[in-house]
Scaffold this motif. Structure first.
Motif, mmCIF file in Angstrom:
data_model
loop_
_atom_site.group_PDB
_atom_site.id
_atom_site.type_symbol
_atom_site.label_atom_id
_atom_site.label_comp_id
_atom_site.label_asym_id
_atom_site.label_seq_id
_atom_site.Cartn_x
_atom_site.Cartn_y
_atom_site.Cartn_z
ATOM 1 N N GLU A 1 16.424 51.027 70.223
ATOM 2 C CA GLU A 1 17.545 51.964 70.056
ATOM 3 C C GLU A 1 18.456 51.760 71.246
ATOM 4 O O GLU A 1 17.978 51.646 72.375
ATOM 5 C CB GLU A 1 17.059 53.407 70.141
ATOM 6 C CG GLU A 1 16.367 53.967 68.935
ATOM 7 C CD GLU A 1 15.801 55.340 69.296
ATOM 8 O OE1 GLU A 1 16.540 56.325 69.231
ATOM 9 O OE2 GLU A 1 14.635 55.394 69.699
ATOM 10 N N VAL A 2 19.754 51.761 71.019
ATOM 11 C CA VAL A 2 20.648 51.631 72.174
ATOM 12 C C VAL A 2 21.572 52.843 72.247
ATOM 13 O O VAL A 2 21.756 53.565 71.258
ATOM 14 C CB VAL A 2 21.504 50.339 72.114
ATOM 15 C CG1 VAL A 2 20.628 49.116 72.299
ATOM 16 C CG2 VAL A 2 22.295 50.277 70.825
ATOM 17 N N GLY A 3 22.142 53.062 73.424
ATOM 18 C CA GLY A 3 23.087 54.171 73.620
ATOM 19 C C GLY A 3 22.433 55.526 73.472
ATOM 20 O O GLY A 3 23.055 56.480 73.011
ATOM 21 N N VAL A 4 21.188 55.643 73.860
ATOM 22 C CA VAL A 4 20.461 56.898 73.647
ATOM 23 C C VAL A 4 20.761 57.932 74.741
ATOM 24 O O VAL A 4 20.497 59.109 74.560
ATOM 25 C CB VAL A 4 18.940 56.654 73.570
ATOM 26 C CG1 VAL A 4 18.578 56.066 72.236
ATOM 27 C CG2 VAL A 4 18.462 55.756 74.695
ATOM 28 N N ILE A 5 21.297 57.501 75.855
ATOM 29 C CA ILE A 5 21.621 58.429 76.945
ATOM 30 C C ILE A 5 23.140 58.422 77.128
ATOM 31 O O ILE A 5 23.708 57.442 77.610
ATOM 32 C CB ILE A 5 20.930 58.001 78.263
ATOM 33 C CG1 ILE A 5 19.415 57.898 78.084
ATOM 34 C CG2 ILE A 5 21.278 58.950 79.416
ATOM 35 C CD1 ILE A 5 18.705 59.210 77.822
ATOM 36 N N GLU A 6 23.770 59.526 76.731
ATOM 37 C CA GLU A 6 25.237 59.561 76.776
ATOM 38 C C GLU A 6 25.776 59.542 78.199
ATOM 39 O O GLU A 6 26.866 59.043 78.453
ATOM 40 C CB GLU A 6 25.769 60.801 76.044
ATOM 41 C CG GLU A 6 25.591 60.755 74.525
ATOM 42 C CD GLU A 6 24.230 61.288 74.091
ATOM 43 O OE1 GLU A 6 23.370 61.528 74.960
ATOM 44 O OE2 GLU A 6 24.022 61.458 72.868
ATOM 45 N N ARG A 7 25.041 60.118 79.122
ATOM 46 C CA ARG A 7 25.518 60.194 80.501
ATOM 47 C C ARG A 7 25.510 58.828 81.200
ATOM 48 O O ARG A 7 26.173 58.651 82.213
ATOM 49 C CB ARG A 7 24.644 61.142 81.310
ATOM 50 C CG ARG A 7 24.767 62.570 80.894
ATOM 51 C CD ARG A 7 25.406 63.397 82.009
ATOM 52 N NE ARG A 7 25.427 64.817 81.668
ATOM 53 C CZ ARG A 7 26.444 65.407 81.062
ATOM 54 N NH1 ARG A 7 27.523 64.719 80.750
ATOM 55 N NH2 ARG A 7 26.390 66.698 80.776
ATOM 56 N N ALA A 8 24.712 57.908 80.691
ATOM 57 C CA ALA A 8 24.625 56.592 81.323
ATOM 58 C C ALA A 8 25.687 55.668 80.748
ATOM 59 O O ALA A 8 26.090 55.814 79.598
ATOM 60 C CB ALA A 8 23.233 56.005 81.112
ATOM 61 N N GLU A 9 26.140 54.701 81.561
ATOM 62 C CA GLU A 9 27.136 53.738 81.074
ATOM 63 C C GLU A 9 26.520 52.789 80.044
ATOM 64 O O GLU A 9 27.212 52.210 79.231
ATOM 65 C CB GLU A 9 27.715 52.950 82.251
ATOM 66 C CG GLU A 9 28.852 53.640 82.981
ATOM 67 C CD GLU A 9 28.388 54.751 83.924
ATOM 68 O OE1 GLU A 9 27.226 54.714 84.366
ATOM 69 O OE2 GLU A 9 29.195 55.668 84.200
ATOM 70 N N GLY A 10 25.212 52.652 80.114
ATOM 71 C CA GLY A 10 24.503 51.860 79.103
ATOM 72 C C GLY A 10 23.063 52.312 79.053
ATOM 73 O O GLY A 10 22.533 52.783 80.057
ATOM 74 N N LEU B 1 18.031 44.078 78.790
ATOM 75 C CA LEU B 1 19.066 43.256 78.161
ATOM 76 C C LEU B 1 19.841 44.075 77.118
ATOM 77 O O LEU B 1 21.075 44.050 77.087
ATOM 78 C CB LEU B 1 18.434 42.014 77.521
ATOM 79 C CG LEU B 1 19.389 41.104 76.743
ATOM 80 C CD1 LEU B 1 20.527 40.613 77.636
ATOM 81 C CD2 LEU B 1 18.632 39.913 76.141
ATOM 82 N N ALA B 2 19.098 44.820 76.301
ATOM 83 C CA ALA B 2 19.752 45.634 75.271
ATOM 84 C C ALA B 2 20.676 46.654 75.921
ATOM 85 O O ALA B 2 21.797 46.886 75.443
ATOM 86 C CB ALA B 2 18.697 46.335 74.416
ATOM 87 N N ALA B 3 20.241 47.263 77.020
ATOM 88 C CA ALA B 3 21.058 48.270 77.693
ATOM 89 C C ALA B 3 22.307 47.629 78.306
ATOM 90 O O ALA B 3 23.405 48.188 78.221
ATOM 91 C CB ALA B 3 20.242 48.978 78.769
ATOM 92 N N VAL C 1 15.637 52.235 79.472
ATOM 93 C CA VAL C 1 16.451 51.683 80.545
ATOM 94 C C VAL C 1 17.799 52.367 80.550
ATOM 95 O O VAL C 1 18.449 52.485 79.508
ATOM 96 C CB VAL C 1 16.629 50.150 80.395
ATOM 97 C CG1 VAL C 1 17.677 49.630 81.376
ATOM 98 C CG2 VAL C 1 15.307 49.440 80.629
ATOM 99 N N GLY C 2 18.204 52.834 81.709
ATOM 100 C CA GLY C 2 19.532 53.424 81.870
ATOM 101 C C GLY C 2 20.323 52.596 82.860
ATOM 102 O O GLY C 2 19.779 52.127 83.860
#
Lengths: 229, 246, 266
Positions: C39-48, C158-160, C61-62
């Motif tokens: 899953e990607v983009g799971v943490i909105e506060r992080a840039e990735g 890598l995904a992040a 990974v954040g």
């Protein structure tokens, strides 16, 4: 069946010593049919056993050994003894007291205190338990006089000599009492400091030249020469 | 990486320090240099100057860290602040912590740890001057300190890096070759058993280049192994020769 | 706790026996990875950000982007910083406190893959040469440890990174002003780590926890998008033969390609 060393050759850990139906003796190991050295030392073959007389090793406790150790800790009912080994040894108060230990009456430091040297015998030891000592035999117990010499434990057999020949000779020539701890600690006690000095010199010479032959004669000669000076 | 040198290998296939591609740096090894340690050794490999000391096997403190079936190997690789151009803080860095771990894991297969349960064997490596390849020199010298301590071993461990510089495969990279080259592959080997106990790499190698680099590093380890044996024998043969002259 | 040594010995024998017959306790083939869920983009506060499940192993990974100073020897390049935390909720073996050698090794192996493959075009992260650059913080958060943290973390990282956006900016009078909108972090390579466990004399890929507990050693090969090797790491107390290592490199090449398809979509 092949061996890959000359008689009395100096070998290093990992050296291939032999291939075939040999037995792996001291300081060697066997992998499939190959025997390798595990320590730096002199390689030997006796019958079908390959072994290495280590030039550097440390004492590993063995039940029945007489050792000389130093008290490093006095507990409530035990002493902890440094016997120059990978493990500290234990001497129980009950062993010394000849009766059950009574913490109210018995003060251990009065018997053996920290830094006291003792001669003791190793009565128990295995992979899971620290070595246990006893002093309940004649000539065991606290050391009150004399001089201590430490040698590499692998040299002890050479200092004793075949059937005790070397050590008897040194005792006779120097008039010293000599107690050998298998852990490489030797107690020398003579009538004069000069006698003790001679005995120490003799032991140092054996330690240095342990892997040479004709050693007993050379040591005797050295002591006699020194005495003349 | 900004290049300080246009070329690390010239048109005569000679490297900046005058070596050919498959040549080791000059190596000097001495065994038994520290009197307090149970075993010790010193190595100079090019400008690398590294000391190693071994204490043990000995009682382990705190006791709860002890392993019931084998000795615990403890390894500290550490760089002196003055060992590199810009002063290094003496506190262990993340790099030193990782290197301490991989060195320990490179040496442990060589030691009969099962002989001494519940004890520790402490290995200290101090880098006094660094010029690339210090983890390999550190392994080489620490293995000798273990042998000098009389600890039973399956084999010595010999280590050497190989890598790619200016598109060529080279042996025993120095600092500038490591930093500005394309790949560095440190290798540790138990030479008599042909067993690899450390392998790392960073850079860029095709599978073919990888195989060649690996073989080059292995040859380097074998040359270093011969030097290790000489150094070890030199210490212990010295006594023997003095005696036999008499 | 049960007596770990005796259990391990019995288990080790069983596992080694199976592997010598080409089988594994969890019924995988010797060169099969566990199922990868991403899953990607799971943490909105992080840039990735990304969350990878490799079997039951789970790593988050954040990526945080900050403005900072470049290193003096590379004044026009952005900075990559990888950190790993083996947080105590992930395993009864993990303890609170600063990263231990296992966490540090994990971070440095993942770091090496990204750095050596030159996955991030760091020169594009320069804002004012010698003064201001973007710093890319990659934080590896292990949430459940069921073995092979390296491969799971490398995939998640890598995904992040592929999912990371940097805020737009402009420079006015030597000052950096944040502008609305985002730009994709420039990622030009896709390093994939493939880890093997050596159990007796055999290699298996993607060891799960039980296999890690009985393995002699592990070997990680990181492969870039051209099929070249960009990083290697050996761990554990065992040793390898030359032949096994070369064999593993070829398997890693294939495996990396398969995994890359999962991590790099589109």
């Amino acid at each position: 069946m092949t061996t890959y060393f000359e008689k009395r050759q100096l070998v290093t850990p990992g050296d291939l010593l032999a291939e075939g139906k040999y037995r792996a003796g001291e300081n060697t190991y066997k992998d499939d049919d190959k025997i390798y050295a595990t320590r730096i030392g002199i390689a030997n073959l006796e019958d079908t056993t390959i072994y290495v007389v280590a030039l550097k090793a440390f004492y590993v406790p063995s039940v029945g050994d007489m050792v000389i150790g130093k008290i490093v800790e006095v507990g409530i009912s035990i002493w902890i003894v440094d016997i120059n080994a990978p493990y500290l040894a234990v001497l129980r108060a009950s062993d010394v007291l000849d009766r059950p230990f009574n913490p109210r009456r018995d003060a251990l430091p009065a018997i053996f205190d920290v830094n006291d040297l003792i001669i003791a015998k190793l009565v128990a030891y295995d992979r899971t338990h620290d070595p246990v000592l006893t002093v309940r035999e004649p000539d065991l117990g606290k050391i009150t006089r004399g001089q201590i010499v430490e040698v590499t434990p692998t040299k002890i057999p050479r200092i004793i000599g075949r059937k005790g020949s070397m050590i008897s000779m040194i005792k006779k020539e120097t008039k010293c009492q000599i107690t050998i701890g298998q852990n490489g600690v030797i107690l020398i006690s003579g009538k004069t400091p000069e006698d003790e000095r001679l005995a120490v010199m003799a032991i140092r010479k054996i330690e240095q030249e342990s892997h040479t032959s004709g050693l007993t004669d050379r040591v005797t000669e050295m002591i006699r020469k020194e005495k003349e000076v | 990486m900004r290049k300080t040198h246009e070329k690390l290998i010239n048109e005569n296939s000679t490297r900046l320090d005058g070596r050919k591609s498959n040549q080791l740096r000059p190596i000097k090894i001495e065994v038994g240099t520290l009197s307090n340690a149970d075993g010790s050794a010193y190595i100079e490999q090019g400008k690398n100057k590294i000391l190693a000391a071994v204490y043990g096997p000995k009682e382990l403190h705190p006791k709860h860290r002890a392993l019931p079936d084998r000795a615990l190997l403890i390894c500290r690789y550490h760089m002196a602040p003055f060992s590199v151009q810009e002063r290094k803080s003496p506190a262990p860095s993340r790099r030193e912590i990782e290197i301490s771990k991989v060195i320990r894991e490179a040496l442990e297969p060589s030691v009969f740890v099962e002989y001494y349960p519940r004890t520790s064997i402490d290995i200290f490596i101090e880098v006094l001057q660094a010029d690339g390849g210090t983890r390999c020199s550190g392994i080489t010298v620490a293995s000798l300190a273990l042998a000098d301590a009389g600890i039973p071993m399956h084999d010595l461990v010999s280590a050497c890096a190989a890598g790619k510089v200016d598109g060529q495969l080279v042996l025993d990279l120095n600092d500038i070759e490591d930093k500005e080259g394309e790949a560095d592959l440190p290798l540790a080997l138990m030479p008599n058993l042909n067993a690899i106990t450390l392998i790392q790499m960073d850079g860029d190698l095709s599978i073919n280049e990888f195989e060649q680099t690996l073989n080059l590093a292995k040859e380097g380890c074998k040359q270093i192994h011969a030097l290790q044996k000489d150094a070890l024998k030199a210490k212990y043969a010295a006594v023997k020769e003095v005696v036999e002259e008499k | 706790m049960t007596s770990s040594i005796t259990v391990a010995r019995v288990k080790q024998k069983r596992i080694a026996e199976l592997i010598s017959h080409g089988k594994r306790l969890d019924e995988r083939g010797l060169n099969d990875f566990r199922e990868v869920q991403l899953e990607v983009g799971v943490i909105e506060r992080a840039e990735g950000s990304a969350r990878v499940r490799l079997g039951k192993t789970e790593v988050m990974v954040g990526i945080k982007i900050e403005i900072g100073e470049p290193f003096s020897d590379v004044p026009n390049q952005g900075v990559l910083t990888v950190n790993a935390e083996l947080v105590p909720l992930a395993s009864p073996k993990f303890e609170p406190g600063p990263p231990n050698e296992n966490a540090i090794e994990l971070a440095r192996v993942v770091d090496r893959g990204i750095r050596e493959s030159k996955a991030i075009s760091t020169e594009k992260l320069c804002i004012i040469p010698g003064k201001k650059v973007f710093i890319v913080f990659v934080d590896l958060w292990v949430l459940n440890h069921d073995g092979n943290l390296i491969d799971a973390s490398a995939m998640a990282a890598l995904a992040a990174l592929l999912n990371t956006k940097i805020f737009n900016y402009e420079i006015k009078d030597d000052e950096i002003k944040i502008k609305p909108g985002y730009t994709q972090l420039p990622i030009v390579d896709h390093p994939i780590a493939v880890t093997f466990a050596k159990i007796d004399d055999n290699f298996v890929v993607d060891p799960w926890l039980v296999e890690e507990q009985v393995m002699d050693a592990r070997f990680t090969i990181t492969i870039d998008k051209d099929g070249k090797i960009c990083a290697l790491q050996k761990g554990g107390y065992g040793y390898f033969s030359m032949e096994k290592i070369l064999e593993a490199a070829k398997i890693a090449q294939q495996k990396a390609e398969e995994l890359r398809k999962i991590v790099v979509k589109g």
